[in-house]
Scaffold this motif. Sequence first.
Motif, PDB file in Angstrom:
ATOM      1  N   ILE A 265       0.837  -1.207   0.000  1.00 37.75           N
ATOM      2  CA  ILE A 265       0.000   0.000   0.000  1.00 37.75           C
ATOM      3  C   ILE A 265       0.867   1.251   0.000  1.00 37.75           C
ATOM      4  CG2 ILE A 265      -1.620   1.366   1.401  1.00 37.75           C
ATOM      5  CD1 ILE A 265      -2.871  -1.386   2.223  1.00 37.75           C
ATOM      6  N   ILE A 266       1.880   1.260   0.835  1.00 38.36           N
ATOM      7  CA  ILE A 266       2.782   2.413   0.888  1.00 38.36           C
ATOM      8  C   ILE A 266       3.452   2.615  -0.472  1.00 38.36           C
ATOM      9  CG2 ILE A 266       4.943   3.269   1.881  1.00 38.36           C
ATOM     10  CD1 ILE A 266       3.971   1.959   4.550  1.00 38.36           C
ATOM     11  N   SER A 267       3.895   1.531  -1.089  1.00 32.87           N
ATOM     12  CA  SER A 267       4.528   1.628  -2.418  1.00 32.87           C
ATOM     13  C   SER A 267       3.559   2.160  -3.456  1.00 32.87           C
ATOM     14  CB  SER A 267       5.057   0.260  -2.860  1.00 32.87           C
ATOM     15  OG  SER A 267       6.132  -0.124  -2.053  1.00 32.87           O
ATOM     16  N   SER A 268       2.310   1.764  -3.359  1.00 28.58           N
ATOM     17  CA  SER A 268       1.326   2.226  -4.341  1.00 28.58           C
ATOM     18  C   SER A 268       1.031   3.720  -4.210  1.00 28.58           C
ATOM     19  CB  SER A 268       0.030   1.415  -4.235  1.00 28.58           C
ATOM     20  OG  SER A 268      -0.716   1.783  -3.100  1.00 28.58           O
TER      21      SER A 268
ATOM     22  N   GLN B  83      -3.781   6.576   2.821  1.00 23.78           N
ATOM     23  CA  GLN B  83      -2.933   5.397   3.036  1.00 23.78           C
ATOM     24  C   GLN B  83      -3.274   4.704   4.346  1.00 23.78           C
ATOM     25  OE1 GLN B  83       1.451   5.734   2.267  1.00 23.78           O
ATOM     26  NE2 GLN B  83       0.863   7.862   1.917  1.00 23.78           N
ATOM     27  N   ILE B  84      -3.366   5.499   5.407  1.00 24.44           N
ATOM     28  CA  ILE B  84      -3.635   4.944   6.728  1.00 24.44           C
ATOM     29  C   ILE B  84      -5.001   4.259   6.751  1.00 24.44           C
ATOM     30  CG2 ILE B  84      -3.926   5.482   9.182  1.00 24.44           C
ATOM     31  CD1 ILE B  84      -1.054   5.698   8.176  1.00 24.44           C
ATOM     32  N   THR B  85      -5.989   4.873   6.129  1.00 23.02           N
ATOM     33  CA  THR B  85      -7.327   4.278   6.070  1.00 23.02           C
ATOM     34  C   THR B  85      -7.292   2.952   5.319  1.00 23.02           C
ATOM     35  OG1 THR B  85      -8.353   6.451   6.200  1.00 23.02           O
ATOM     36  CG2 THR B  85      -9.699   4.668   5.303  1.00 23.02           C
ATOM     37  N   GLU B  86      -6.580   2.914   4.213  1.00 17.52           N
ATOM     38  CA  GLU B  86      -6.453   1.674   3.437  1.00 17.52           C
ATOM     39  C   GLU B  86      -5.720   0.600   4.248  1.00 17.52           C
ATOM     40  OE1 GLU B  86      -4.734   0.335  -0.947  1.00 17.52           O
ATOM     41  OE2 GLU B  86      -4.998   2.478  -0.506  1.00 17.52           O
ATOM     42  N   ILE B  87      -4.673   0.997   4.944  1.00 18.41           N
ATOM     43  CA  ILE B  87      -3.916   0.070   5.785  1.00 18.41           C
ATOM     44  C   ILE B  87      -4.795  -0.463   6.920  1.00 18.41           C
ATOM     45  CG2 ILE B  87      -2.030  -0.043   7.473  1.00 18.41           C
ATOM     46  CD1 ILE B  87      -0.485   1.895   5.523  1.00 18.41           C
ATOM     47  N   ALA B  88      -5.569   0.414   7.535  1.00 21.19           N
ATOM     48  CA  ALA B  88      -6.435   0.007   8.660  1.00 21.19           C
ATOM     49  C   ALA B  88      -7.419  -1.078   8.243  1.00 21.19           C
ATOM     50  CB  ALA B  88      -7.185   1.211   9.206  1.00 21.19           C
ATOM     51  N   ARG B  89      -7.816  -1.082   6.990  1.00 27.10           N
ATOM     52  CA  ARG B  89      -8.806  -2.045   6.491  1.00 27.10           C
ATOM     53  C   ARG B  89      -8.230  -3.427   6.203  1.00 27.10           C
ATOM     54  NH1 ARG B  89     -11.318   2.374   2.498  1.00 27.10           N
ATOM     55  NH2 ARG B  89     -12.643   3.444   4.014  1.00 27.10           N
TER      56      ARG B  89
ATOM     57  N   TYR C 254       7.329  12.686   0.510  1.00 33.77           N
ATOM     58  CA  TYR C 254       6.775  12.408   1.831  1.00 33.77           C
ATOM     59  C   TYR C 254       6.755  10.923   2.157  1.00 33.77           C
ATOM     60  CZ  TYR C 254       5.256  17.280   1.948  1.00 33.77           C
ATOM     61  OH  TYR C 254       5.218  18.649   1.946  1.00 33.77           O
ATOM     62  N   SER C 255       6.731  10.076   1.156  1.00 31.01           N
ATOM     63  CA  SER C 255       6.744   8.636   1.431  1.00 31.01           C
ATOM     64  C   SER C 255       8.074   8.199   2.043  1.00 31.01           C
ATOM     65  CB  SER C 255       6.412   7.823   0.178  1.00 31.01           C
ATOM     66  OG  SER C 255       7.252   8.169  -0.883  1.00 31.01           O
TER      67      SER C 255
END
Length: 121
Positions: free
Chosen positions: A24-27, A67-73, A33-34
């Motif tokens: 996800i982070i890579s995407s 990103q955080i929302t996607e990771i949380a899921r 900022y990444s």
Amino acid sequence: MGGYVSVRGWLECDEKQLATVQEIISSHADDHYSSGWSTPRQQVNWTHYIFYGADIRESALEWFTNQITEIARIPASDDDEDRIRGLFLASHEVEGTTEWQVRDGQLVMSPAATRHHYLDE
């Protein structure tokens, strides 16, 4: 140009979830900022941690919280049913500090407790 927000915090997950987090982070990589994402040099025991720390433009907050929302899921990946958890503090130059909790498959934002106000100085 907008103001800056100091974002710092961590996520905790298992090995399988970490691979998905990194995807996800890579995407969302932006070559700037990444670069605030990091992991320990060497894994210690069973919980995997990934950290973020950077001063980002207010205009990039949506990029980061998406990103955080996607990771949380990301679903649990073992019989323990442990979801990804984490905590971030975001200090806005004008609006002060907010607390971002990653829990139960969500990103939950609220004003930070008064004990964190020293971060606004």
